[in-house]
Design a protein around this motif. Structure first.
Motif, PDB file in Angstrom:
ATOM      1  N   MET A   1       0.851  -1.193   0.000  1.00  0.00           N
ATOM      2  CA  MET A   1       0.000   0.000   0.000  1.00  0.00           C
ATOM      3  C   MET A   1       0.888   1.244   0.000  1.00  0.00           C
ATOM      4  O   MET A   1       1.657   1.467   0.935  1.00  0.00           O
ATOM      5  N   LYS A   2       0.785   2.030  -1.052  1.00  0.00           N
ATOM      6  CA  LYS A   2       1.604   3.238  -1.193  1.00  0.00           C
ATOM      7  C   LYS A   2       0.678   4.461  -1.215  1.00  0.00           C
ATOM      8  O   LYS A   2      -0.209   4.549  -2.067  1.00  0.00           O
ATOM      9  N   ILE A   3       0.895   5.380  -0.283  1.00  0.00           N
ATOM     10  CA  ILE A   3      -0.007   6.504  -0.067  1.00  0.00           C
ATOM     11  C   ILE A   3       0.735   7.820  -0.288  1.00  0.00           C
ATOM     12  O   ILE A   3       1.872   7.977   0.177  1.00  0.00           O
ATOM     13  N   LEU A   4       0.070   8.777  -0.948  1.00  0.00           N
ATOM     14  CA  LEU A   4       0.620  10.126  -1.115  1.00  0.00           C
ATOM     15  C   LEU A   4      -0.281  11.130  -0.410  1.00  0.00           C
ATOM     16  O   LEU A   4      -1.495  11.151  -0.626  1.00  0.00           O
ATOM     17  N   HIS A   5       0.313  11.954   0.446  1.00  0.00           N
ATOM     18  CA  HIS A   5      -0.402  13.060   1.084  1.00  0.00           C
ATOM     19  C   HIS A   5      -0.028  14.352   0.368  1.00  0.00           C
ATOM     20  O   HIS A   5       1.160  14.623   0.163  1.00  0.00           O
ATOM     21  N   VAL A   6      -1.028  15.133   0.003  1.00  0.00           N
ATOM     22  CA  VAL A   6      -0.810  16.387  -0.716  1.00  0.00           C
ATOM     23  C   VAL A   6      -1.366  17.533   0.122  1.00  0.00           C
ATOM     24  O   VAL A   6      -2.512  17.497   0.565  1.00  0.00           O
ATOM     25  N   ILE A   7      -0.535  18.550   0.350  1.00  0.00           N
ATOM     26  CA  ILE A   7      -0.921  19.709   1.162  1.00  0.00           C
ATOM     27  C   ILE A   7      -0.227  20.939   0.587  1.00  0.00           C
ATOM     28  O   ILE A   7       0.879  20.844   0.066  1.00  0.00           O
ATOM     29  N   PRO A   8      -0.877  22.120   0.641  1.00  0.00           N
ATOM     30  CA  PRO A   8      -0.252  23.310   0.049  1.00  0.00           C
ATOM     31  C   PRO A   8       1.082  23.689   0.675  1.00  0.00           C
ATOM     32  O   PRO A   8       1.958  24.218   0.002  1.00  0.00           O
ATOM     33  N   SER A   9       1.240  23.444   1.983  1.00  0.00           N
ATOM     34  CA  SER A   9       2.465  23.869   2.664  1.00  0.00           C
ATOM     35  C   SER A   9       2.680  23.034   3.914  1.00  0.00           C
ATOM     36  O   SER A   9       1.724  22.674   4.603  1.00  0.00           O
ATOM     37  N   ILE A  10       3.940  22.725   4.187  1.00  0.00           N
ATOM     38  CA  ILE A  10       4.287  22.148   5.500  1.00  0.00           C
ATOM     39  C   ILE A  10       5.290  23.060   6.208  1.00  0.00           C
ATOM     40  O   ILE A  10       5.999  22.635   7.111  1.00  0.00           O
ATOM     41  N   GLY A  11       5.339  24.327   5.775  1.00  0.00           N
ATOM     42  CA  GLY A  11       6.226  25.288   6.418  1.00  0.00           C
ATOM     43  C   GLY A  11       5.825  25.519   7.866  1.00  0.00           C
ATOM     44  O   GLY A  11       4.635  25.612   8.185  1.00  0.00           O
ATOM     45  N   PRO A  12       6.780  25.615   8.790  1.00  0.00           N
ATOM     46  CA  PRO A  12       6.448  25.811  10.210  1.00  0.00           C
ATOM     47  C   PRO A  12       5.649  27.075  10.478  1.00  0.00           C
ATOM     48  O   PRO A  12       4.865  27.118  11.432  1.00  0.00           O
ATOM     49  N   LYS A  13       5.801  28.114   9.644  1.00  0.00           N
ATOM     50  CA  LYS A  13       5.038  29.343   9.845  1.00  0.00           C
ATOM     51  C   LYS A  13       3.551  29.137   9.625  1.00  0.00           C
ATOM     52  O   LYS A  13       2.735  29.986   9.992  1.00  0.00           O
ATOM     53  N   ARG A  14       3.170  28.015   8.974  1.00  0.00           N
ATOM     54  CA  ARG A  14       1.760  27.742   8.696  1.00  0.00           C
ATOM     55  C   ARG A  14       1.051  27.076   9.873  1.00  0.00           C
ATOM     56  O   ARG A  14      -0.141  26.821   9.827  1.00  0.00           O
ATOM     57  N   GLY A  15       1.797  26.731  10.928  1.00  0.00           N
ATOM     58  CA  GLY A  15       1.164  26.304  12.162  1.00  0.00           C
ATOM     59  C   GLY A  15       0.739  24.854  12.217  1.00  0.00           C
ATOM     60  O   GLY A  15       1.333  23.967  11.583  1.00  0.00           O
ATOM     61  N   GLY A  16      -0.350  24.594  12.978  1.00  0.00           N
ATOM     62  CA  GLY A  16      -0.770  23.256  13.341  1.00  0.00           C
ATOM     63  C   GLY A  16      -0.983  22.275  12.201  1.00  0.00           C
ATOM     64  O   GLY A  16      -0.503  21.138  12.271  1.00  0.00           O
ATOM     65  N   PRO A  17      -1.720  22.638  11.141  1.00  0.00           N
ATOM     66  CA  PRO A  17      -1.967  21.674  10.063  1.00  0.00           C
ATOM     67  C   PRO A  17      -0.690  21.143   9.416  1.00  0.00           C
ATOM     68  O   PRO A  17      -0.599  19.957   9.091  1.00  0.00           O
ATOM     69  N   SER A  18       0.305  22.021   9.238  1.00  0.00           N
ATOM     70  CA  SER A  18       1.570  21.585   8.654  1.00  0.00           C
ATOM     71  C   SER A  18       2.280  20.608   9.571  1.00  0.00           C
ATOM     72  O   SER A  18       2.800  19.571   9.136  1.00  0.00           O
ATOM     73  N   LYS A  19       2.279  20.919  10.855  1.00  0.00           N
ATOM     74  CA  LYS A  19       2.914  20.030  11.827  1.00  0.00           C
ATOM     75  C   LYS A  19       2.179  18.698  11.903  1.00  0.00           C
ATOM     76  O   LYS A  19       2.785  17.629  12.001  1.00  0.00           O
ATOM     77  N   ALA A  20       0.850  18.752  11.820  1.00  0.00           N
ATOM     78  CA  ALA A  20       0.047  17.540  11.965  1.00  0.00           C
ATOM     79  C   ALA A  20       0.283  16.562  10.829  1.00  0.00           C
ATOM     80  O   ALA A  20       0.377  15.353  11.058  1.00  0.00           O
ATOM     81  N   VAL A  21       0.386  17.061   9.590  1.00  0.00           N
ATOM     82  CA  VAL A  21       0.558  16.130   8.469  1.00  0.00           C
ATOM     83  C   VAL A  21       1.925  15.463   8.538  1.00  0.00           C
ATOM     84  O   VAL A  21       2.071  14.272   8.212  1.00  0.00           O
ATOM     85  N   LEU A  22       2.943  16.173   8.990  1.00  0.00           N
ATOM     86  CA  LEU A  22       4.261  15.562   9.162  1.00  0.00           C
ATOM     87  C   LEU A  22       4.209  14.455  10.213  1.00  0.00           C
ATOM     88  O   LEU A  22       4.747  13.360  10.010  1.00  0.00           O
ATOM     89  N   ALA A  23       3.542  14.721  11.329  1.00  0.00           N
ATOM     90  CA  ALA A  23       3.432  13.717  12.387  1.00  0.00           C
ATOM     91  C   ALA A  23       2.581  12.535  11.932  1.00  0.00           C
ATOM     92  O   ALA A  23       2.886  11.376  12.251  1.00  0.00           O
ATOM     93  N   MET A  24       1.525  12.808  11.177  1.00  0.00           N
ATOM     94  CA  MET A  24       0.650  11.752  10.685  1.00  0.00           C
ATOM     95  C   MET A  24       1.405  10.803   9.757  1.00  0.00           C
ATOM     96  O   MET A  24       1.324   9.573   9.885  1.00  0.00           O
ATOM     97  N   VAL A  25       2.163  11.376   8.815  1.00  0.00           N
ATOM     98  CA  VAL A  25       2.906  10.553   7.868  1.00  0.00           C
ATOM     99  C   VAL A  25       4.000   9.764   8.586  1.00  0.00           C
ATOM    100  O   VAL A  25       4.229   8.575   8.297  1.00  0.00           O
ATOM    101  N   LYS A  26       4.658  10.390   9.535  1.00  0.00           N
ATOM    102  CA  LYS A  26       5.684   9.683  10.296  1.00  0.00           C
ATOM    103  C   LYS A  26       5.082   8.496  11.042  1.00  0.00           C
ATOM    104  O   LYS A  26       5.638   7.384  11.045  1.00  0.00           O
TER     105      LYS A  26
END
Length: 404
Positions: A1-26
């Protein structure tokens, strides 16, 4: 199973959602799911200094970065995403078209955004199932922001993307209800976001008071989020102004970045209420500096208009910091049920009364903090969330196989 997550930004200045997707994928990768991220090098008003068009390790997970195109044009043309903006990337478009079919399933994060919209359309055209995470943008308050643009965008594109998704990934029951109220019939997966286990800092309170020159007997109230009118730090300041007029002892820490004009307005409000000597601005914080605030303060307050989850709230609970939130924070029902904090309406007097309760009672602060820690440990574990999300992905792919 190979999954791709797509998000406009994972820059730290973008706050919680960016941090969450990194933690989710990890967490997914730790569960054995082959998962990657495709995103743009956006970081709020800045860009990330990262290699383009190649898979790299970023914050411990594999990420494909693509170049942000013309910030001036994007702002002028399609700023329908409220805070994220319609961040366009020619390179991302080309790469998605060529590589969406290399994945078994796509999960997009954010609606009303170019990257997620593009990924959903290409996945549909190429017969790849996709999941959409709306990140609270279908909440009533969110839909009032750039309302006409969002209505047009929904009519032309977004409703079709949502209705043809394999599932909508929600992080709370309230968010799932917002999806239904928007008229979307697609099945929903309701799983919260997680928090990482904190590394406890010895003598955090003493260090915090020393660093910010706060008397040791003064309780510290923490606001940790973007300094933005949606989050209502101004409401917190006005409520504390009432308490200052009654000679309550406290110190306010406002932790987060924001637009200079808004921060200037906040500082003027603070000065007008005579709170300048009782207030500290930290700017954007992360890592040990963030943990020092969470572990060293006495009360956490987020009186937001709308928050699909509120990752900072969960992080506060994880270290035993009692929280005060408004109903617009969509995990508020869970907080109330677990007696993990106080949930109050976003009115100046009501918020002031809630803060007064906690300032007067260290025992109540301790009990709410303990309950919050139990809630975070039991419900917001990334490992358990990733296991459940992996099972949901497998069910979607099994269903696709049945229909082939």
């Amino acid at each position: 199973m190979k999954i791709l997550h797509v998000i406009p930004s994972i820059g730290p200045k973008r706050g919680g959602p960016s941090k969450a997707v990194l933690a989710m994928v990890k967490a997914l990768r730790e569960c054995g799911v082959d998962t990657e991220i495709a995103t743009i090098n956006d970081n709020g008003p800045y860009v990330l200094d990262v290699p383009f068009n190649q898979r790299i390790e970023y914050e411990g997970v594999p990420v494909w970065f693509f170049s942000k195109f013309s910030p001036q044009i994007q702002r002028f043309a399609f700023s329908v995403g409220a805070d994220k903006g319609f961040i366009f990337s020619t390179d991302l478009t080309r790469w998605l078209w060529q590589h969406v079919k290399d994945y078994d399933l796509i999960e997009t994060h954010y609606i009303f955004s170019y990257a997620s919209t593009c990924a959903g359309i290409f996945a549909r055209w190429q017969g790849v199932p996709y999941v959409v995470r709306t990140i609270g943008q279908l909440a009533p308050w969110g839909l009032t922001q750039s309302r006409l643009k969002k209505q047009l965008y929904s009519l032309l594109i977004e409703r079709h993307n949502l209705n043809n998704a394999a599932a909508i990934h929600c992080t709370s029951a309230s968010e799932a209800e917002d999806v239904r109220n928007f008229g979307i019939k697609t099945p929903t997966i309701t799983l919260p976001l997680g928090v990482n286990q904190p590394i406890y800092l010895p003598d955090a309170k003493q260090k915090l008071h020393y660093l910010y020159e706060i008397p040791t007997d003064t309780p510290v109230v923490l606001f940790l989020s973007r300094l933005h009118y949606k989050k209502r730090p101004d409401l917190l300041v006005r409520s504390l102004g009432q308490l200052a007029a009654q000679d309550y002892n406290f110190h306010l820490i406002l932790a987060g970045s924001g637009e200079p004009d808004y921060i200037d307005d906040l500082k003027n409000l603070i000065a007008s209420l005579g709170l300048s000597s009782q207030t500290s601005f930290t700017g954007f914080v992360t890592g040990d500096n963030k943990q020092l605030l969470l572990q060293g303060c006495d009360i956490f307050v987020l009186p937001s208009f709308s928050e699909n989850f509120g990752i900072a709230v969960a992080e506060a609970m994880a270290v035993g910091l009692p929280v005060i939130v408004t109903p617009g924070v969509q995990i508020a029902p869970e907080i109330a049920e677990a007696r993990a904090g106080l949930v109050v309406e976003g009115e100046e007097d009501t918020l002031a009364n809630a803060i007064t309760q906690l300032l007067k009672s260290p025992e109540l602060r301790q009990q709410l903090g303990k309950n919050g820690q139990n809630l975070a440990n039991n419900r917001y574990s990334w490992n358990a969330i990733a296991q459940n999300l992996s099972t949901a992905y497998q069910s979607i792919l099994a269903q696709k196989s049945i229909h082939k």
